[in-house]
Design an enzyme around this catalytic site. Structure first.
Site, mmCIF file in Angstrom:
data_model
loop_
_atom_site.group_PDB
_atom_site.id
_atom_site.type_symbol
_atom_site.label_atom_id
_atom_site.label_comp_id
_atom_site.label_asym_id
_atom_site.label_seq_id
_atom_site.Cartn_x
_atom_site.Cartn_y
_atom_site.Cartn_z
ATOM 1 C CB SER A 126 -7.025 -7.300 0.346
ATOM 2 O OG SER A 126 -5.714 -7.258 -0.156
ATOM 3 C CE1 TYR A 151 -8.788 -6.659 -4.521
ATOM 4 C CE2 TYR A 151 -6.672 -6.332 -3.460
ATOM 5 C CZ TYR A 151 -7.801 -7.098 -3.664
ATOM 6 O OH TYR A 151 -7.957 -8.290 -3.006
#
Length: 317
Positions: A126, A151
């Protein structure tokens, strides 16, 4: 045969459909959790299940015996792991979901890929790994030691775990840092879906960082092209940016949605939220060099395509 995890998800669905259309045999694997509207996930799966060259297993990556059976039942030659607990803000209140899916689940599929000597292991990272990086655009050669959400930390951990397996076991691994993916069949928790729904319903929308947020919005077909190129090339150990290389201010993004919907709305300008970064911008030179990656869809064209889809599927989200 290719194993794709996360096939009921947004990107996994689009990747699987593209490869199935090309005649490739795909094994799909997904727990189909309720992080967002399960009916949307099931609708994606129903489309994939119409293909005779698609086999689907509904199970959790953390269920090692179930995942092991998939490798035993099929000659899996390559793996694309797109299954993960998504969302920056959700990680602030539900941290253990990330520990299970993004760490334990990732290790399970990494280990089984090693045991079964897969030719290539491609996985989703990501743009969040860049965290508080001040340099722009973000390069894969930048240090990423300052994540600002769990995350992001879990995705950086995935990159380190994959690197270790490549080093120890000579297993080809490729991590893909996605930059704000959007498009038809997208996630209802993402900005485009949230804004479109609110504007359609005549409700105000919240825009954080007082409208100064910038995102490198990347259309899903461009992302899929980058993933497919990564699967085809068995790089020994790489990480690539998959972005649009064209950051867009959030207020302009909203204007485009309003234009396509033919409606305007009230905009609440608010401070930046914890875990968010003010701007993302992908340096894609290395991806172009190594993958032949060239994003083709402008944000204007991409939003038009999404709104066309959204008008035909008003019940999702």
């Amino acid at each position: 045969m290719l194993l794709i995890t996360g096939t009921s998800g947004f990107i996994g669905f689009h990747l699987a459909k593209k490869l199935l259309d090309e005649g490739k045999e795909i094994v799909g694997y997904d727990v189909v959790n309720d992080y967002y509207d399960v009916s949307l996930k099931n609708a994606r799966l129903e489309i994939l299940k119409n293909y005779p060259n698609f086999i689907f297993y509904k199970n959790d990556l953390c269920d090692f015996p179930s995942l092991e059976k998939v490798f035993k039942n099929h000659k899996i030659t390559k793996v694309c792991n797109l299954a993960a607990q998504a969302g920056v803000r959700y990680s602030l209140t539900n941290p253990f979901a990330y520990q299970k899916s993004n760490l334990e689940g990732f290790l399970n599929i990494l280990e089984l890929s090693k045991r079964n000597q897969v030719e290539n292991f491609v996985y989703a990272s990501s743009s969040s790994v860049y965290g508080s990086n001040k340099k722009s655009p973000f390069s894969v050669f930048d240090r990423v030691d300052n994540p600002i959400s769990l995350y992001a930390a879990s995705k950086k951990a995935n990159e380190l775990m994959a690197h270790t397996y490549s080093h120890l076991f000579k297993m080809p691994t490729t991590g893909l840092r996605f930059f704000t993916v959007y498009g038809p069949w997208g996630r209802p928790d993402m900005a485009l879906f949230i804004f479109a729904k609110a504007i359609m319903e005549g409700k105000p929308i919240d825009i954080f960082n007082y409208g100064k947020m910038k995102r490198d919005f990347t259309f899903v077909t461009d992302i899929v092209a980058g993933i497919e190129a990564s699967i085809e090339r068995n790089h020994p150990c790489e990480v690539f940016n998959l972005g649009n290389n064209n950051p867009v201010e959030l207020l302009y993004f909203v204007e485009l949605i309003e234009k396509e919907l033919g409606k305007t709305t009230t905009k609440n300008l608010l401070p930046i939220q914890p875990g968010d970064v003010p701007e993302t911008s992908a340096d894609i030179d290395y991806s172009t060099e190594k993958l032949g990656y060239y994003p083709k869809v402008s944000v204007e064209e991409g939003i038009k395509k999404f709104i066309e889809w959204y008008k035909e599927h008003p019940n999702f989200g």
